[in-house]
Every structure is written in C-alpha cells, then in structure tokens.
Write a protein that holds these residues in place. Sequence first.
Motif, PDB file in Angstrom:
ATOM      1  N   ALA A  93       0.819  -1.216   0.000  1.00 32.81           N
ATOM      2  CA  ALA A  93       0.000   0.000   0.000  1.00 32.81           C
ATOM      3  C   ALA A  93       0.850   1.263   0.000  1.00 32.81           C
ATOM      4  O   ALA A  93       0.313   2.365  -0.153  1.00 32.81           O
ATOM      5  CB  ALA A  93      -0.931  -0.006   1.210  1.00 32.81           C
ATOM      6  N   CYS A 138      -4.419  -4.684  -1.986  1.00 35.33           N
ATOM      7  CA  CYS A 138      -3.203  -3.877  -2.169  1.00 35.33           C
ATOM      8  C   CYS A 138      -2.348  -4.407  -3.321  1.00 35.33           C
ATOM      9  O   CYS A 138      -1.778  -3.623  -4.092  1.00 35.33           O
ATOM     10  CB  CYS A 138      -2.392  -3.857  -0.878  1.00 35.33           C
ATOM     11  SG  CYS A 138      -3.209  -3.039   0.508  1.00 35.33           S
ATOM     12  N   ARG A 141      -4.124  -3.593  -6.752  1.00 32.69           N
ATOM     13  CA  ARG A 141      -4.726  -2.263  -6.847  1.00 32.69           C
ATOM     14  C   ARG A 141      -4.586  -1.738  -8.275  1.00 32.69           C
ATOM     15  O   ARG A 141      -3.495  -1.720  -8.833  1.00 32.69           O
ATOM     16  CB  ARG A 141      -4.044  -1.314  -5.859  1.00 32.69           C
ATOM     17  CG  ARG A 141      -4.625   0.074  -5.809  1.00 32.69           C
ATOM     18  CD  ARG A 141      -4.030   0.862  -4.664  1.00 32.69           C
ATOM     19  NE  ARG A 141      -2.574   0.777  -4.636  1.00 32.69           N
ATOM     20  CZ  ARG A 141      -1.812   1.402  -3.746  1.00 32.69           C
ATOM     21  NH1 ARG A 141      -2.365   2.128  -2.809  1.00 32.69           N
ATOM     22  NH2 ARG A 141      -0.498   1.285  -3.793  1.00 32.69           N
ATOM     23  N   GLN A 177     -12.945   0.104  -2.775  1.00 39.12           N
ATOM     24  CA  GLN A 177     -11.652   0.080  -3.458  1.00 39.12           C
ATOM     25  C   GLN A 177     -11.818  -0.299  -4.924  1.00 39.12           C
ATOM     26  O   GLN A 177     -11.196   0.300  -5.813  1.00 39.12           O
ATOM     27  CB  GLN A 177     -10.720  -0.913  -2.760  1.00 39.12           C
ATOM     28  CG  GLN A 177      -9.340  -1.035  -3.377  1.00 39.12           C
ATOM     29  CD  GLN A 177      -8.538   0.252  -3.290  1.00 39.12           C
ATOM     30  OE1 GLN A 177      -8.749   1.053  -2.387  1.00 39.12           O
ATOM     31  NE2 GLN A 177      -7.610   0.456  -4.214  1.00 39.12           N
TER      32      GLN A 177
END
Length: 270
Positions: A93, A138, A141, A177
């Motif tokens: 992240a 993460c 992403r 997300q």
Amino acid sequence: MPFLEPLLVFLAFLFLDVFCMAPGVTFGDSGELAAAAANLSVAHAPGYPLHALLGHLLGSAIPWGGWAYRTNLLTAVLAAACLGILASALRLAGFSRTARLGAVLFLGLCGLWRHGSSVTEVFGLHLLALACVAWVLCRFRGSLWEPRPAAALGLTMGLGLANHHTLVLALPAVLWQASREQPALRKVVTGIGIAALLACVGMACYLYLPIRSSVSPPLDWGHTTNLERFMRVLLRKDYGSFELTVEGAAPVSRWSQIPRYLGFTFKELG
C-alpha cells in the motif's frame, strides 16, 4: 527481498505466541472447538468447517500434546501469519517501514490480541482471512476487475466466510476500493461473476456439515442431514449474538442484552 520482512514478522510473533500460549483447554468455546477438530465433529452454528478441518490437519501432524494444545498452536500460527501478511499488505500500500512495523507491533502486542492468539478460537483464522483480503486489494490495486485478481478475492472471501460470517463487514471496503477503478460495464460483470464463482468454491467447505452429520459424530450441533437443518445451522437461526440457546430469546431479554453487547464491543475496541 519483499518476503523477508513478513517472514521475520511471522517468526517473531509465532515465537511470542507459542511462548504465551495456553497449555490446554481454556474457557469459552475452546473445548468445543478442540473436540470438533479432534474427531471432525460439527461445532455450534455455523459449524466452522474450515477451522475444524485445519485443526484436524495440524493436530494429526503434531505427535505431542493433547488436542487442546494442538488447536491452541493452530491459533498461534494463524495469528502470526495474519500479522506477517498484514505487514506485506501495508508495504504494497506504500507505507514506510516504520509505519507498517509500528502498526503491526501496536496490533500484535495489544492485550486483546495477545489473549486471542493464545487460546483455541475461530478468530485467528478470521483475522488471517481479513489480512488476506487486504493483501489482495493492495497487491492488485488498479486491476481488481481482471480475472485473476477477481478470482483471488472471491476465493479468499469464500474461504473466510466458511469460518466466520462477519467477514461480510469487509465487503464495503472491498467494493469501495474496486469502484475507484471505474471499469467498463463488461469488465464489472465478468469480474463479479468470477469472484462469485470462486466465493462459492471457498464456501463449499460447508458441505463438511452434512457429510459429517451423516455419520453422527460425537459433537453434532443441528444434525444437518437435510436442507432445512443445514440452512438453520448455516444462518445461525438458534445461535446468534442475542440467541445463545436453541430455545431462542424473548424480546425483553434481547433488549436487555443490547447495552451489554454495545458496552463489551466498545471495551474491545481499545
């Protein structure tokens, strides 16, 4: 070496967890869950099939100690693995080493975590599932709607739900997300389909309940030998947050429990 830091976090907390681990049966659900792992029985709703299977696998591989000791060890391993994966997720992240190690230490050394990682409970596996969800978010992403990330996320969620239903509370964060990527409609439909399919594969662990009930194991909550009984256990009809007996709870009793429930929750947030 991106895997070195999570490995060191895992080994450090595993050592601490084993050092602080309870030597045998404790209070709460410890004895029941240890028994379910020992003889592949069905624990209280929703049965916790994944925990029973993992507990039996690890317990059968370890030649020493009683079954409660072995399932306590399972909790220690799962809790340490959770912190290692969390450290990796925080690195992905973009957090600095100081920030991510500080966060992991703060979490892993707090009193509630120390207690939960030393006894037989389903929460170590639950937290590991949450950490894995965070890692997938993460790691992928920007490409969560692609087939492989969608499959990984769906399988992780499905396996986690085969242990504890409250994993659904992570779903808003997952959707938030994923929605930030603003994918095309076709990609959204494909991604949701793949994720749902793999989630069903993970939740197929619940087939454990009727399979084991069919042979009448020593511990057999709900005796899930037909669809009605299976759904009753799966949905926790007789054993929820405010109904801890098969007789259910009267409305006045339920309302009286809410302040205690909220107070205990607030205390645990510390």
